[in-house]
Design a protein around this motif. Structure first.
Motif, PDB file in Angstrom:
ATOM      1  N   ILE A   1      -3.821   7.517   2.425  1.00 15.03           N
ATOM      2  CA  ILE A   1      -3.343   6.152   2.156  1.00 15.03           C
ATOM      3  C   ILE A   1      -4.133   5.503   1.029  1.00 15.03           C
ATOM      4  CG2 ILE A   1      -2.640   5.820   4.547  1.00 15.03           C
ATOM      5  CD1 ILE A   1      -5.173   4.149   4.934  1.00 15.03           C
TER       6      ILE A   1
ATOM      7  N   TYR B   1      -2.780  -0.409   2.403  1.00 15.02           N
ATOM      8  CA  TYR B   1      -1.698   0.093   3.257  1.00 15.02           C
ATOM      9  C   TYR B   1      -1.827  -0.433   4.680  1.00 15.02           C
ATOM     10  CZ  TYR B   1       0.645   3.206   6.477  1.00 15.02           C
ATOM     11  OH  TYR B   1       1.396   3.692   7.514  1.00 15.02           O
TER      12      TYR B   1
ATOM     13  N   GLY C   1       0.845  -1.195   0.000  1.00 20.40           N
ATOM     14  CA  GLY C   1       0.000   0.000   0.000  1.00 20.40           C
ATOM     15  C   GLY C   1       0.875   1.237   0.000  1.00 20.40           C
ATOM     16  N   ILE C   2       0.222   2.361  -0.185  1.00 23.51           N
ATOM     17  CA  ILE C   2       0.919   3.649  -0.244  1.00 23.51           C
ATOM     18  C   ILE C   2       0.433   4.527   0.899  1.00 23.51           C
ATOM     19  CG2 ILE C   2       1.271   5.729  -1.611  1.00 23.51           C
ATOM     20  CD1 ILE C   2       2.252   3.940  -3.393  1.00 23.51           C
ATOM     21  N   THR C   3       1.344   5.293   1.458  1.00 25.88           N
ATOM     22  CA  THR C   3       0.966   6.306   2.436  1.00 25.88           C
ATOM     23  C   THR C   3       1.824   7.525   2.187  1.00 25.88           C
ATOM     24  OG1 THR C   3       0.804   6.872   4.767  1.00 25.88           O
ATOM     25  CG2 THR C   3       2.624   5.474   4.127  1.00 25.88           C
TER      26      THR C   3
END
Lengths: 129, 905
Positions: free
Chosen positions: B631, B635, B594-596
């Motif tokens: 997010i 994430y 995931g992305i944050t």
């Protein structure tokens, strides 16, 4: 126990303090002119009629002190019996110092004299020396 | 002759010793000869004449000494003689000398090192001109630390304009992530670097001058200004090879041609003061009126007070200005939220204030080590002095005064202490040099550590003090002895040695007590550290790693200020990241990704305080809003944070309803104002103000430790990536594969998606936790080392005393064995006496610890200063070590052959 020498009176000889020995040396040199260490010591013994407890060796410390202060000066020379010896003589500042010290001694002895003759019954004016 | 001339003569006489002595010898010889001649003339025999002359002369040696005394510097003469004698004696006993110097070197060296640390961190002013005028303006320390200590650009403007107490107020952008600068040179992969954005007057306020070129001006930070950058000295040397013509050259930084306008001096270290544990490579200007205007509370405030303005005046004025500051000038109801949250404190206090307690404890610990070392040495010297008692008696008999003997012994102590100080200084220099390079430890000002004049002065002081401490006791003991008795052959069991033994035992007991205190301290800190490691973080650091993803919005889509432009940009981002994440998810070994925009334990910012729709919050709530995380779906799963409700998915985008997730703590607080069924926020709506359509809460997450591992839980709020402008994206991947293997496959995917992806490092999430814990770990290790050292010294002390007493009691033990005592009986007796000593020491030490433990309670985490387990553990280990130390002499005692012992003396 070993005891330091200068701190006792043996017999009837007088103990010499460091400053008085210096004074005696100066006076001896002033009166006798140039002398070596042995000569000075012998002279003091003679003049005091051997009443002074003097380890002759202590004179050398005295001579160093006086020389460091500039009251006497020294020079190597040859003695009467052809031995190489160091001769000391008094300097002008030395003479000046001797005069001051002699004057001080006279005043001191004068006062001490009067102190020792002190009469409890005598009529003294208060405040008078 | 003046005193000065006399002194000169004396000094000259000191150096011309040989010549003058020779002259004196000549004179004395002449004197004696003259006396002898005179006696011979009088008719005395030559041998008798010589004797009489010598008698008349008096002591020749004394005459020599008196003459020397009168002419030279006697004191120095005596000193030189003492030193030579000491040197000879110490050389003859190399075992003792080496041990003594080693013990002293360790004790003194540790003291010098700690003093340098304390000096740099606590005593010296910050490395800026007139540093006492600098203040840090922030709210009172809060549960969200640095993240709450920031202000929006509008608030900064208002504060600067409304305050009269300052020469100027500046600040920097507090939320830069490492590796946020990408330097592109040629066609190679871009090189990551760390940069900080500062307000244009930052260097003016701090008083920093460039070593080359210039620093920022107001024009550099305006809309449309040409990008400029200022390099730090280490980066200039490392990356640009200290190019002397660097000024004016332009490089591709983050896709824009940026000109280098200046190089900062070597003494300037941003991280050392403001961000301990981070290395900053370059500084760029912050455009207050560009996009940062809408980024929320992002600036930390630093001010330089006008000369003559007191802190109290500044504080008072800040309280007056605070209500006029607005979070965003466009939202009228965001004004006044800073009331009570703007308080200047001296910058020095902010940087090192919270370390004060630890440093004091450290200094006490190292002082205790020195005390233990001195006690140990005192014991050693006492034993030696006892063996030399005959020597001292002889000297006394020959005329040495008590003072002279004490002086001799003190000279010995000073020589040992001096040697110990020299080696200790070298040790300390090594330790300090190593500490200086430990940039990873999150302690401020470490890079400014050095051995300076003050440290040298301190070395001198403690060398003299320790020499006095450990030299005085044996010295006085020896000089006070009865000479008569000492000269006689004193066998074992005499009153004197028993008194000695009592003194030595008392010294060892005090050593043990001090070591006990150190052990308790170290034990408590260790337990605290273990408790910290056990803290429930709210996420699972193991097996997760993060890497920065390079992504630039397409400039053709506008700058996001209009509604259409914003939608276009966010849609483009979703279109880029959704397939990217799906591809990474598909990689073998990857469990979640995931992305944050912000990782935990890395600082963050807040976007106001969303509240339940239809509820009116009380006025004058001086509370910072929840920290914001933008997010992507997946994430939270990658971080191992649990969700109640549902995670975001990619259909939460610009075309659908705005959704959010909040954490348990925030939910609980909101629930006290709203009246939700079951106090469950899932399905409820939160708004920023009355006109806001609102955001739907779709999930509630576990509390995450975002600010620090040890602090309380703050509030968190999560926004979906496709719906909000997040910062630099951090990709988090959870996988069973080792990071190295993972890195290759993930980087390949990233580079496929963006050819300009820098060769960035995959950082395990555990590193973040370790970094946050590093100050505590470092401190604990230091105290632990001191405790171990103290324990070692105490053990040596016990060994020494017991060994000595066994030797002294050899005859007695021999008699006992001859009368039928078994070897094990003898051993037991020795061990019992050892343990008796140790137990008294432990009891005393425990009592002292109980009394003083409250002073370190602020350094402990979840551990009582009277924690029974620690005290018990300390007692057991001390007694065990004592038993070990006493076992060797015990063994020796049990092996005594009674026949040999009875015969020997």
């Amino acid at each position: 126990m070993v005891i330091a020498q200068e701190r006792i009176l043996t017999g009837s000889k007088l103990d010499l303090l460091q400053g008085t020995l210096d004074l005696m040396v100066l006076q001896t040199l002033a009166a006798m002119g140039s002398l070596h260490g042995y000569g000075i010591a012998r002279r003091i013994e003679q003049v005091s009629s051997n009443q002074v407890l003097l380890n002759q060796g202590t004179i050398y410390a005295s001579l160093v002190r006086l020389e460091q202060r500039g009251w006497i000066a020294s020079q190597w020379g040859v003695s009467d019996n052809n031995r190489k010896a160091r001769f000391y003589s008094i300097t002008r500042p030395g003479r000046k110092r001797l005069a001051e010290d002699a004057h001080h001694w006279q005043r001191l002895t004068g006062v001490m004299d009067r102190m020792f003759r002190m009469d409890p019954a005598a009529d003294e004016e208060p405040g008078k020396a | 002759m003046s005193g000065l001339k006399q002194l000169r003569r004396r000094v000259w006489a000191f150096f011309a010793k040989k010549a003058l002595d020779a002259e004196l010898e000549t004179e004395l010889e002449a004197h004696l000869q003259l006396a002898i001649d005179e006696y011979i003339e009088r008719g005395v025999a030559p041998a008798e004449a010589r004797r009489l002359a010598l008698v008349q002369f008096g002591g020749i040696q004394q005459a020599r000494e008196k003459q020397r005394e009168a002419r030279g510097l006697m004191q120095i003469d005596i000193l030189v003689r003492d030193l030579k004698y000491t040197g000879r004696k110490l050389m003859r006993d190399p075992g003792f000398t080496i041990v003594a110097v080693l013990i002293l070197a360790l004790g003194i060296g540790a003291n010098i090192a700690v003093f340098s640390v304390v000096n740099t961190l606590m005593l010296r002013p910050l490395p800026f001109p007139n540093a006492q005028e600098l203040v840090w303006i922030a709210p009172p320390p809060d549960k969200c630390g640095l993240s709450c200590a920031t202000y929006s650009t509008d608030a900064y403007d208002e504060f600067r304009v409304g305050s009269r107490s300052y020469q100027d107020v500046t600040g920097y952008f507090a939320f830069s992530t490492p590796g946020n600068l990408k330097l592109s040179v040629g066609n190679d992969a871009p090189i990551p670097a760390t940069g900080i954005d500062v307000i244009h007057n930052f260097f003016n306020v701090l008083g920093v001058q460039p070593q080359m070129g210039r620093l920022f001006r107001e024009e550099d930070a305006r809309n449309g200004a040409a990008p400029v950058i200022v390099l730090t000295d280490p980066w200039w040397r490392r990356q640009f090879n200290a190019d002397p013509n660097i000024i004016g050259k332009a490089f591709d930084v983050n896709g824009k041609q940026t000109t280098v306008i200046g190089v900062l001096p070597r003494t300037f270290d941003f991280g050392a003061v403001f961000a301990p544990g981070t290395k900053v490579d370059a500084i760029t200007p912050l455009n207050l009126y560009g996009p940062p205007r809408n980024w929320g509370n992002i600036i930390t405030l630093i001010g330089r007070m006008k000369p003559g303005v007191t802190l109290a005046q500044a504080v008072h004025e800040a309280a007056v200005v605070a209500p006029t500051m607005c979070w965003n000038n466009r939202y009228a109801n965001s004004c006044g939220q800073y009331k009570g949250a703007v308080i200047p404190v001296p910058l020095k206090n902010y940087v090192t204030g919270r370390l004060r307690q630890s440093l004091v404890v450290l200094w006490s610990a190292v002082g205790m080590i020195l005390l233990i070392a001195c006690v140990n040495l005192s014991n050693l010297l006492l034993a030696r002095a006892a063996a030399r008692s005959k020597e001292f008696a002889m000297r006394g008999a020959l005329g040495a005064g008590r003072g002279r003997i004490v002086r001799q012994l003190l000279t010995e102590s000073l020589v040992l202490s001096g040697a110990g100080a020299v080696f200790g200084l070298m040790l300390a220099a090594i330790v300090i040099a190593w500490l200086r390079t430990q940039g990873a430890i999150a302690l401020p000002l470490l890079s400014q550590l050095q051995i300076d004049g003050e440290a040298l002065g301190w070395t001198l002081i403690i060398a003299i003090v320790s020499a006095t401490l450990f030299g005085l006791a044996p010295g006085l003991r020896m000089a006070a002895g009865n000479l008569h008795e000492a000269l006689k052959d004193s066998g074992p069991g005499s009153g004197q040695s028993r008194k000695h033994e009592r003194l030595r035992s008392a010294l060892v007991v005090s050593e043990v007590a001090l070591a006990c205190m150190l052990l308790v301290g170290a034990g408590l800190l260790l337990r605290s550290f273990l408790h910290v490691l056990d803290v429930e973080l709210g996420f699972q650091p193991a097996r997760a790693a993060a890497v920065t993803v390079d992504f630039n919005d397409d400039p053709k889509l506008g700058d996001g200020s209009s509604h259409d432009s914003a939608k276009a940009i966010l849609d483009a981002r979703a279109a880029h990241f959704q397939p990217l994440l799906e591809r990474i998810d598909a990689l073998p070994g990857v469990q979640a990704a995931g992305i944050t925009d912000f990782l935990p334990l890395s600082g963050n910012r807040s976007w106001g305080l969303p509240y339940p729709k239809g509820v009116t919050l009380p006025k004058n709530l001086h509370i910072s809003g929840p920290l914001v995380y933008v997010i992507s779906p997946g994430y939270l799963r990658a971080m191992g944070t649990r969700i109640r409700g549902r995670d975001f998915n990619w259909s939460d985008n610009t075309s659908t309803r705005g959704v959010i997730m909040i954490n348990e703590s925030y939910a609980k607080w909101l629930a006290s104002y709203a009246h939700w069924p079951n106090n469950d926020p899932v399905g409820q709506v939160l708004v920023n103000d009355d006109k806001d359509p609102g955001m739907l809460v779709v999930g509630v997450t576990d509390d995450v430790h975002t600010e620090s591992v040890e602090g309380e839980n703050g509030w968190q709020i999560y926004y979906p990536w496709p719906q909000n402008f997040g910062g630099t994206p951090q990709l988090v991947v959870r996988s069973t594969l080792p990071p190295a293997q993972l890195a290759t496959s993930v980087m390949a995917v990233l580079r496929e998606a963006n050819t300009k992806q820098t060769a960035a490092e995959f950082k395990p999430i555990e590193n973040l936790v370790d970094h946050a814990n590093s100050p505590r770990r470092f401190f604990m290790m230091l105290v632990g080392m001191f405790a171990a050292l103290g324990l070692l010294l105490a053990a040596l002390g016990i060994y020494g005393v017991i060994s000595y007493s066994v030797t002294r009691q050899t005859q007695e033990i021999g008699i006992r064995m001859a009368l039928g005592a078994s070897a094990s009986h003898v051993r037991k007796r020795v061990l019992v006496s050892t343990l008796r000593l140790a137990t008294i020491g432990v009891v005393l030490g425990a009592a002292a610890s109980i009394l003083t433990a409250r002073f370190i309670s602020s350094l402990l985490y979840d551990t009582s200063p009277w924690d029974a387990v620690t005290y018990a553990g300390m007692a057991v280990s001390l007694l065990a070590i004592a038993a070990l130390a006493g076992y060797i002499p015990a063994l020796r005692a049990s092996r005594i052959d009674p026949l040999v012992a009875l015969r020997a003396e």
